[in-house]
Write a protein that holds these residues in place. Structure first.
Motif, short mmCIF file in Angstrom:
data_model
loop_
_atom_site.label_atom_id
_atom_site.label_comp_id
_atom_site.label_asym_id
_atom_site.label_seq_id
_atom_site.Cartn_x
_atom_site.Cartn_y
_atom_site.Cartn_z
N GLN A 54 0.83 -1.21 0.00
CA GLN A 54 0.00 0.00 0.00
C GLN A 54 0.86 1.27 0.00
O GLN A 54 0.52 2.25 -0.66
CB GLN A 54 -0.95 0.00 1.20
CG GLN A 54 -2.04 -1.04 1.11
CD GLN A 54 -2.93 -0.85 -0.12
OE1 GLN A 54 -3.23 0.26 -0.53
NE2 GLN A 54 -3.31 -1.95 -0.74
N ILE A 55 1.98 1.24 0.73
CA ILE A 55 2.88 2.40 0.74
C ILE A 55 3.42 2.65 -0.66
O ILE A 55 3.41 3.78 -1.16
CB ILE A 55 4.02 2.21 1.76
CG1 ILE A 55 3.48 2.29 3.19
CG2 ILE A 55 5.12 3.26 1.54
CD1 ILE A 55 4.47 1.86 4.25
N LYS A 83 7.54 6.51 9.12
CA LYS A 83 6.68 5.98 10.18
C LYS A 83 6.69 4.45 10.16
O LYS A 83 6.86 3.82 11.20
CB LYS A 83 5.26 6.50 10.00
CG LYS A 83 4.28 6.02 11.06
CD LYS A 83 2.90 6.64 10.84
CE LYS A 83 1.90 6.28 11.91
NZ LYS A 83 1.50 4.90 11.92
N TRP A 84 6.53 3.85 8.99
CA TRP A 84 6.50 2.39 8.90
C TRP A 84 7.84 1.81 9.34
O TRP A 84 7.89 0.84 10.10
CB TRP A 84 6.15 1.93 7.48
CG TRP A 84 5.89 0.46 7.43
CD1 TRP A 84 4.71 -0.18 7.69
CD2 TRP A 84 6.84 -0.56 7.12
NE1 TRP A 84 4.88 -1.54 7.57
CE2 TRP A 84 6.17 -1.80 7.21
CE3 TRP A 84 8.19 -0.56 6.78
CZ2 TRP A 84 6.80 -3.02 6.97
CZ3 TRP A 84 8.82 -1.77 6.53
CH2 TRP A 84 8.13 -2.99 6.63
N PRO A 91 15.58 -6.14 11.80
CA PRO A 91 15.94 -6.33 10.38
C PRO A 91 14.67 -6.53 9.56
O PRO A 91 13.74 -7.21 9.98
CB PRO A 91 16.79 -7.60 10.39
CG PRO A 91 17.28 -7.73 11.79
CD PRO A 91 16.21 -7.13 12.66
N ILE A 92 14.66 -5.93 8.39
CA ILE A 92 13.48 -5.98 7.53
C ILE A 92 13.83 -6.72 6.24
O ILE A 92 14.86 -6.45 5.63
CB ILE A 92 13.00 -4.55 7.20
CG1 ILE A 92 12.46 -3.86 8.46
CG2 ILE A 92 11.96 -4.55 6.09
CD1 ILE A 92 12.13 -2.40 8.27
N SER A 109 14.46 8.03 3.19
CA SER A 109 13.64 8.12 4.40
C SER A 109 14.26 7.39 5.59
O SER A 109 13.61 7.24 6.63
CB SER A 109 12.23 7.59 4.12
OG SER A 109 11.60 8.37 3.13
N THR A 110 15.50 6.92 5.45
CA THR A 110 16.14 6.19 6.54
C THR A 110 17.66 6.35 6.45
O THR A 110 18.19 6.65 5.38
CB THR A 110 15.78 4.69 6.49
OG1 THR A 110 16.32 4.04 7.64
CG2 THR A 110 16.30 4.02 5.22
N ARG A 111 18.31 6.13 7.58
CA ARG A 111 19.76 6.07 7.61
C ARG A 111 20.23 4.62 7.70
O ARG A 111 21.42 4.36 7.72
CB ARG A 111 20.31 6.87 8.79
CG ARG A 111 20.06 8.34 8.67
CD ARG A 111 20.81 9.09 9.77
NE ARG A 111 20.49 10.50 9.76
CZ ARG A 111 21.07 11.40 8.99
NH1 ARG A 111 21.99 11.04 8.14
NH2 ARG A 111 20.74 12.67 9.06
#
Length: 192
Positions: A54-55, A83-84, A91-92, A109-111
């Protein structure tokens, strides 16, 4: 140390089978997972996180794009991605063919370190598969595949990555070995 984000991308090229293998081997494929079979289309399930789906869908829509009107998104932060990711400090491992187009937003959107695994497929059979399942003209499917490949290649040039050919012998084993360099097989609770 920040936990990595492994993004699996590729369109009609074996991403679901690789993600299923990772899940079965205990890798922390990020839940919830849509594992419902789709008869004829994906009989073993997609193994996609519907939130990530969805994102990515919303990101493409925001920039007036889709998988059939593709392009590379800009390097901008997105609150919805931040946010997500903030809700998932572990870990993703996530899979979505649209990462080929949306990866600049995710990486901006991330480091956290971003790792890409691109499952690829010979162009003519990939185009034929897209024509068959999505009922788009062959020329349009071929253009979409070219854009997908250009964008996926850029992601792989810019980040730690592995490109896997769908027909490669022991492709899944090579993919899992590469991912194991960044993410352990100790899977967290799988309450989905």
């Amino acid at each position: 140390m920040d936990h990595p984000i492994v993004m699996i991308l590729g369109w009609r090229s074996g991403t679901s089978s690789l993600t299923k293998k990772l899940y079965e081997e205990g890798f922390p494929v990020t839940p919830p997972l849509d594992m419902r079979p789709m008869e004829g289309h994906q009989p073993e399930g997609h193994y996609e996180n519907p939130q990530v789906y969805q994102i990515n869908e919303a990101l493409l829509k925001h920039f007036n794009m889709s998988v059939f009107q593709p392009g590379l998104l800009p390097f901008v932060n997105a609150d919805v991605v931040e946010k997500w990711l903030g809700e998932h400090p572990e870990p993703i491992i996530v899979k979505d063919p649209r990462f080929a187009f949306t990866w600049p937003v995710w990486t901006s959107s991330t480091r956290r370190p971003c790792i890409f695994v691109w499952t690829d497929r010979e162009t003519a059979s990939q185009v034929a598969s897209i024509v068959r399942w999505y009922e788009v003209p062959e020329e349009a499917a071929a253009s979409c595949v070219r854009m997908h490949d250009l964008c996926a290649d850029l992601a792989c040039q810019a980040h730690a990555s592995l490109r896997l050919d769908m027909l490669e012998e022991e492709r899944d084993e090579r993919g899992t070995a590469f991912i194991a360099e960044f993410v352990g097989r100790d899977s967290p609770d799988r309450s989905e």
